[in-house]
Scaffold this motif. Structure first.
Motif, PDB file in Angstrom:
ATOM      1  N   MET B   1       0.835  -1.197   0.000  1.00 22.61           N
ATOM      2  CA  MET B   1       0.000   0.000   0.000  1.00 22.61           C
ATOM      3  C   MET B   1       0.878   1.258   0.000  1.00 22.61           C
ATOM      4  O   MET B   1       1.990   1.257   0.496  1.00 22.61           O
ATOM      5  CB  MET B   1      -0.859   0.039   1.268  1.00 22.61           C
ATOM      6  N   ILE B   2       0.332   2.309  -0.538  1.00 22.19           N
ATOM      7  CA  ILE B   2       1.078   3.562  -0.641  1.00 22.19           C
ATOM      8  C   ILE B   2       0.285   4.681   0.028  1.00 22.19           C
ATOM      9  O   ILE B   2      -0.880   4.917  -0.292  1.00 22.19           O
ATOM     10  CB  ILE B   2       1.278   3.956  -2.132  1.00 22.19           C
ATOM     11  N   TYR B   3       0.927   5.356   0.952  1.00 23.19           N
ATOM     12  CA  TYR B   3       0.298   6.513   1.592  1.00 23.19           C
ATOM     13  C   TYR B   3       0.704   7.770   0.810  1.00 23.19           C
ATOM     14  O   TYR B   3       1.883   7.961   0.508  1.00 23.19           O
ATOM     15  CB  TYR B   3       0.743   6.625   3.052  1.00 23.19           C
ATOM     16  N   VAL B   4      -0.262   8.626   0.515  1.00 20.27           N
ATOM     17  CA  VAL B   4       0.020   9.816  -0.299  1.00 20.27           C
ATOM     18  C   VAL B   4      -0.118  11.094   0.535  1.00 20.27           C
ATOM     19  O   VAL B   4      -1.114  11.279   1.238  1.00 20.27           O
ATOM     20  CB  VAL B   4      -0.956   9.902  -1.503  1.00 20.27           C
ATOM     21  N   GLY B  20       7.695   9.579   7.585  1.00 24.71           N
ATOM     22  CA  GLY B  20       6.284   9.603   7.236  1.00 24.71           C
ATOM     23  C   GLY B  20       5.442   8.745   8.150  1.00 24.71           C
ATOM     24  O   GLY B  20       5.841   8.408   9.265  1.00 24.71           O
ATOM     25  N   VAL B  21       4.271   8.417   7.664  1.00 25.69           N
ATOM     26  CA  VAL B  21       3.344   7.545   8.381  1.00 25.69           C
ATOM     27  C   VAL B  21       4.022   6.201   8.643  1.00 25.69           C
ATOM     28  O   VAL B  21       4.720   5.677   7.772  1.00 25.69           O
ATOM     29  CB  VAL B  21       2.059   7.381   7.536  1.00 25.69           C
ATOM     30  N   GLU B  22       3.870   5.685   9.814  1.00 24.31           N
ATOM     31  CA  GLU B  22       4.541   4.454  10.256  1.00 24.31           C
ATOM     32  C   GLU B  22       6.053   4.581  10.157  1.00 24.31           C
ATOM     33  O   GLU B  22       6.749   3.595   9.955  1.00 24.31           O
ATOM     34  CB  GLU B  22       4.055   3.233   9.463  1.00 24.31           C
ATOM     35  N   GLN B  23       6.552   5.795  10.311  1.00 26.59           N
ATOM     36  CA  GLN B  23       7.990   6.070  10.314  1.00 26.59           C
ATOM     37  C   GLN B  23       8.684   5.760   8.989  1.00 26.59           C
ATOM     38  O   GLN B  23       9.906   5.695   8.932  1.00 26.59           O
ATOM     39  CB  GLN B  23       8.682   5.265  11.428  1.00 26.59           C
ATOM     40  N   ALA B  24       7.934   5.524   7.953  1.00 31.65           N
ATOM     41  CA  ALA B  24       8.521   5.150   6.672  1.00 31.65           C
ATOM     42  C   ALA B  24       9.151   6.357   5.982  1.00 31.65           C
ATOM     43  O   ALA B  24       8.689   7.478   6.148  1.00 31.65           O
ATOM     44  CB  ALA B  24       7.444   4.540   5.782  1.00 31.65           C
ATOM     45  N   PRO B  25      10.214   6.136   5.222  1.00 33.71           N
ATOM     46  CA  PRO B  25      10.854   7.240   4.489  1.00 33.71           C
ATOM     47  C   PRO B  25       9.981   7.725   3.319  1.00 33.71           C
ATOM     48  O   PRO B  25       9.205   6.958   2.759  1.00 33.71           O
ATOM     49  CB  PRO B  25      12.147   6.607   3.968  1.00 33.71           C
ATOM     50  N   ILE B  26      10.142   8.987   2.993  1.00 38.87           N
ATOM     51  CA  ILE B  26       9.335   9.594   1.929  1.00 38.87           C
ATOM     52  C   ILE B  26      10.054   9.454   0.592  1.00 38.87           C
ATOM     53  O   ILE B  26      11.264   9.640   0.504  1.00 38.87           O
ATOM     54  CB  ILE B  26       9.130  11.102   2.213  1.00 38.87           C
ATOM     55  N   ARG B  27       9.286   9.149  -0.427  1.00 43.34           N
ATOM     56  CA  ARG B  27       9.863   9.107  -1.777  1.00 43.34           C
ATOM     57  C   ARG B  27       8.867   9.722  -2.756  1.00 43.34           C
ATOM     58  O   ARG B  27       7.739  10.045  -2.379  1.00 43.34           O
ATOM     59  CB  ARG B  27      10.200   7.670  -2.172  1.00 43.34           C
ATOM     60  N   GLY B  28       9.317   9.899  -3.973  1.00 43.58           N
ATOM     61  CA  GLY B  28       8.450  10.533  -4.970  1.00 43.58           C
ATOM     62  C   GLY B  28       7.997   9.551  -6.035  1.00 43.58           C
ATOM     63  O   GLY B  28       8.736   8.651  -6.419  1.00 43.58           O
ATOM     64  N   VAL B  29       6.780   9.711  -6.496  1.00 45.76           N
ATOM     65  CA  VAL B  29       6.291   8.964  -7.658  1.00 45.76           C
ATOM     66  C   VAL B  29       6.042   9.987  -8.759  1.00 45.76           C
ATOM     67  O   VAL B  29       5.222  10.891  -8.595  1.00 45.76           O
ATOM     68  CB  VAL B  29       4.983   8.200  -7.337  1.00 45.76           C
ATOM     69  N   GLU B  30       6.778   9.838  -9.855  1.00 45.17           N
ATOM     70  CA  GLU B  30       6.720  10.872 -10.885  1.00 45.17           C
ATOM     71  C   GLU B  30       5.791  10.506 -12.032  1.00 45.17           C
ATOM     72  O   GLU B  30       5.607   9.344 -12.367  1.00 45.17           O
ATOM     73  CB  GLU B  30       8.128  11.116 -11.437  1.00 45.17           C
ATOM     74  N   HIS B  31       5.207  11.524 -12.577  1.00 46.42           N
ATOM     75  CA  HIS B  31       4.389  11.341 -13.773  1.00 46.42           C
ATOM     76  C   HIS B  31       4.294  12.680 -14.479  1.00 46.42           C
ATOM     77  O   HIS B  31       3.783  13.646 -13.919  1.00 46.42           O
ATOM     78  CB  HIS B  31       2.997  10.831 -13.401  1.00 46.42           C
ATOM     79  N   GLY B  32       4.785  12.719 -15.695  1.00 45.12           N
ATOM     80  CA  GLY B  32       4.778  13.981 -16.427  1.00 45.12           C
ATOM     81  C   GLY B  32       5.506  15.060 -15.647  1.00 45.12           C
ATOM     82  O   GLY B  32       6.630  14.860 -15.197  1.00 45.12           O
ATOM     83  N   GLU B  33       4.837  16.168 -15.450  1.00 40.81           N
ATOM     84  CA  GLU B  33       5.460  17.293 -14.757  1.00 40.81           C
ATOM     85  C   GLU B  33       5.288  17.245 -13.248  1.00 40.81           C
ATOM     86  O   GLU B  33       5.719  18.143 -12.543  1.00 40.81           O
ATOM     87  CB  GLU B  33       4.865  18.609 -15.283  1.00 40.81           C
ATOM     88  N   LEU B  34       4.620  16.216 -12.787  1.00 43.28           N
ATOM     89  CA  LEU B  34       4.260  16.181 -11.372  1.00 43.28           C
ATOM     90  C   LEU B  34       4.967  15.070 -10.592  1.00 43.28           C
ATOM     91  O   LEU B  34       5.343  14.047 -11.146  1.00 43.28           O
ATOM     92  CB  LEU B  34       2.746  15.998 -11.223  1.00 43.28           C
ATOM     93  N   ASP B  40       5.713   3.991   1.752  1.00 45.52           N
ATOM     94  CA  ASP B  40       5.136   2.644   1.737  1.00 45.52           C
ATOM     95  C   ASP B  40       4.468   2.348   3.070  1.00 45.52           C
ATOM     96  O   ASP B  40       4.871   2.850   4.110  1.00 45.52           O
ATOM     97  CB  ASP B  40       6.233   1.618   1.440  1.00 45.52           C
ATOM     98  N   LEU B  41       3.453   1.512   2.968  1.00 49.85           N
ATOM     99  CA  LEU B  41       2.607   1.264   4.129  1.00 49.85           C
ATOM    100  C   LEU B  41       2.321  -0.238   4.209  1.00 49.85           C
ATOM    101  O   LEU B  41       2.045  -0.864   3.195  1.00 49.85           O
ATOM    102  CB  LEU B  41       1.301   2.040   3.923  1.00 49.85           C
ATOM    103  N   ASP B  42       2.389  -0.778   5.419  1.00 52.24           N
ATOM    104  CA  ASP B  42       2.156  -2.223   5.563  1.00 52.24           C
ATOM    105  C   ASP B  42       0.680  -2.589   5.506  1.00 52.24           C
ATOM    106  O   ASP B  42       0.271  -3.468   4.783  1.00 52.24           O
ATOM    107  CB  ASP B  42       2.723  -2.718   6.896  1.00 52.24           C
ATOM    108  N   GLY B  43      -0.098  -1.943   6.306  1.00 53.65           N
ATOM    109  CA  GLY B  43      -1.503  -2.335   6.386  1.00 53.65           C
ATOM    110  C   GLY B  43      -2.426  -1.200   6.044  1.00 53.65           C
ATOM    111  O   GLY B  43      -2.035  -0.246   5.377  1.00 53.65           O
ATOM    112  N   THR B  44      -3.639  -1.282   6.502  1.00 52.75           N
ATOM    113  CA  THR B  44      -4.591  -0.202   6.254  1.00 52.75           C
ATOM    114  C   THR B  44      -5.228   0.260   7.555  1.00 52.75           C
ATOM    115  O   THR B  44      -6.339   0.748   7.588  1.00 52.75           O
ATOM    116  CB  THR B  44      -5.703  -0.655   5.285  1.00 52.75           C
ATOM    117  N   VAL B  45      -4.494   0.050   8.644  1.00 50.76           N
ATOM    118  CA  VAL B  45      -4.976   0.534   9.937  1.00 50.76           C
ATOM    119  C   VAL B  45      -3.957   1.527  10.467  1.00 50.76           C
ATOM    120  O   VAL B  45      -2.787   1.206  10.612  1.00 50.76           O
ATOM    121  CB  VAL B  45      -5.149  -0.629  10.940  1.00 50.76           C
ATOM    122  N   LEU B  46      -4.410   2.737  10.729  1.00 48.26           N
ATOM    123  CA  LEU B  46      -3.489   3.775  11.176  1.00 48.26           C
ATOM    124  C   LEU B  46      -3.943   4.367  12.505  1.00 48.26           C
ATOM    125  O   LEU B  46      -5.134   4.559  12.718  1.00 48.26           O
ATOM    126  CB  LEU B  46      -3.403   4.889  10.133  1.00 48.26           C
TER     127      LEU B  46
END
Lengths: 153, 249
Positions: B1-4, B20-34, B40-46
């Motif tokens: 899962m991906i937290y945005v 980030g959430v759950e102490q995970a490191p932040i990274r970028g997902v690129e598409h076009g100009e954005l 990354d996220l393990d589960g869906t309970v926060l």
């Protein structure tokens, strides 16, 4: 820092603040994406309790009635009104006593790191803490369909 | 899962030190100009209380130097492809447009809260209806007066609502001229006077702060004012807004 007595020309610095402000700023704000995965946010109802206080509700009516009734009438008579207040710019003081139980609760929730400095040294802190949160929240599941995403209009 | 967390323009530094959430490191997902900022996220309970801070910290850090469009707290997508397919691709135009409008601008929040005792005293003093209801109830035993108390409270609530409207108007009048756009939000709690979000040029934050100081002086002890920011433009991510305010053009 007594802000009330400042002369004209004073520039106020905005500041970020405790959890109550963080919640106020973040919840229900920001871009909404179509069709996303359902997540359960545990404890969200505790955070949002303040937001759910509706002015037009019997609970609030009773609370207001009580607040009005316990007023000392002489005190009420001598309270300055708005026009007088404009002139009477005092350094205040008593205004902080009505902080509100809820705000207090919220700040307690995260009392551990209220300084917003991103020194997250304690990465080892286990994640199991989540299970101790009071209750399972209704998941915020906004899985909308369609793809034209035009905000909430 | 991906937290945005949010979206910014490609080419802007997306290096984020905050965890980030759950102490995970932040990274970028690129598409076009954005670029979407994700982790990354393990589960869906926060755990809400904790992760709301992580969400805040990440965007706060980025927004210090770059304009970033916040995504709503708790947004999780399947994987990187879904980030492109459900977020960047279909909303690309709208996001680019918003980022363009928001460029170089920050959000400042101004919140007003009443001192409740003072507010109640003022209501009793200025509303003959409330004052006489109050007197009548005082002479009744508590049990008997239950419905009367509800009516009294309702009358008080009406007075409070009226003051909220008036004070919202006052605050807007004092502060709006110093902002690019404004947004009226629902005040929190029963003592809330107003909740306003302003979009301000980065270079005009001091001028806005001076206006806040003057308004605080004007409000005196009657309203406790909180001035919060600079913030990423959380309250200005709705495309509808662009049409509403001529200053946006």
């Amino acid at each position: 820092m007594s802000v009330a007595t400042t002369p004209r020309g004073y520039v106020e610095r905005p500041r970020p603040s405790g959890l109550a402000d963080v919640i106020d700023v973040i919840l229900d704000k920001g871009l909404v994406i179509d069709a996303y995965v359902r997540v359960s946010l545990i404890g969200i109802e505790i955070l949002t309790i303040d937001a759910r206080i509706v002015i037009a509700s019997v609970d609030t009516y009773l609370r207001f009635a009580e607040a009005v009734n316990r007023l000392d009438i002489t005190e009420a008579d001598h309270q300055p009104g708005l026009p007088e207040l404009m002139e009477e710019v005092t350094s205040g003081g008593a205004s902080s006593k009505t902080k509100g139980v809820i705000e207090g609760v919220k700040e307690k929730l995260t009392g551990d790191d209220d300084d917003d400095d991103d020194k997250d040294k304690d990465k080892s802190q286990s994640r199991s803490r989540r299970s101790s949160s009071s209750s399972r929240s209704g998941s915020r599941s906004r899985s909308r369909s369609g793809s034209g995403s035009k905000g909430s209009s | 899962m991906i937290y945005v967390y949010g979206v910014l323009r490609r080419g802007r530094s997306a290096d984020v030190a905050a965890a980030g959430v759950e102490q995970a490191p932040i990274r970028g997902v690129e598409h076009g100009e954005l670029v979407a900022l994700v982790s990354d996220l393990d589960g869906t309970v926060l755990a809400a209380a904790r992760e709301v801070r992580a969400h805040w910290a990440v965007l706060d850090e980025v927004a210090r130097s770059v304009t970033v469009l916040p995504v709503r707290f708790g947004t999780v997508l399947e994987d990187d492809d879904a980030v492109r397919a459900s977020l960047l691709e279909p909303n690309g135009e709208r996001i680019a447009e918003l980022l363009h409008v928001l460029e170089g601008r920050v959000q400042l929040n101004v919140r007003g809260h009443y001192d409740e005792d003072r507010l109640m005293a003022d209501v009793v003093r200025t509303s003959p209806t409330v004052a006489s209801m109050r007197e009548r109830i005082k002479r009744l035993p508590e049990q008997a007066a239950y419905y009367q108390r509800i009516h009294l409270g309702e009358a008080v609530a009406g007075e409070v609502a009226r003051r909220r409207e008036d004070d919202t108007r006052l605050a807007l009048k004092a502060l709006e001229p110093h902002a690019v756009a404004s947004q009226v939000e629902e005040p929190r709690g029963s003592d809330g006077a107003f909740a306003l979000a302003f979009l301000v040029e980065r270079g005009a934050v001091d001028a806005f702060g001076a206006a806040v100081a003057r308004f605080r002086e004007q409000a005196g002890d009657r309203i406790r004012i909180r001035f919060i920011g600079p913030l990423p433009p959380y309250s200005f991510t709705d495309g509808e807004l662009a049409a509403g305010s001529p200053a946006w053009a």
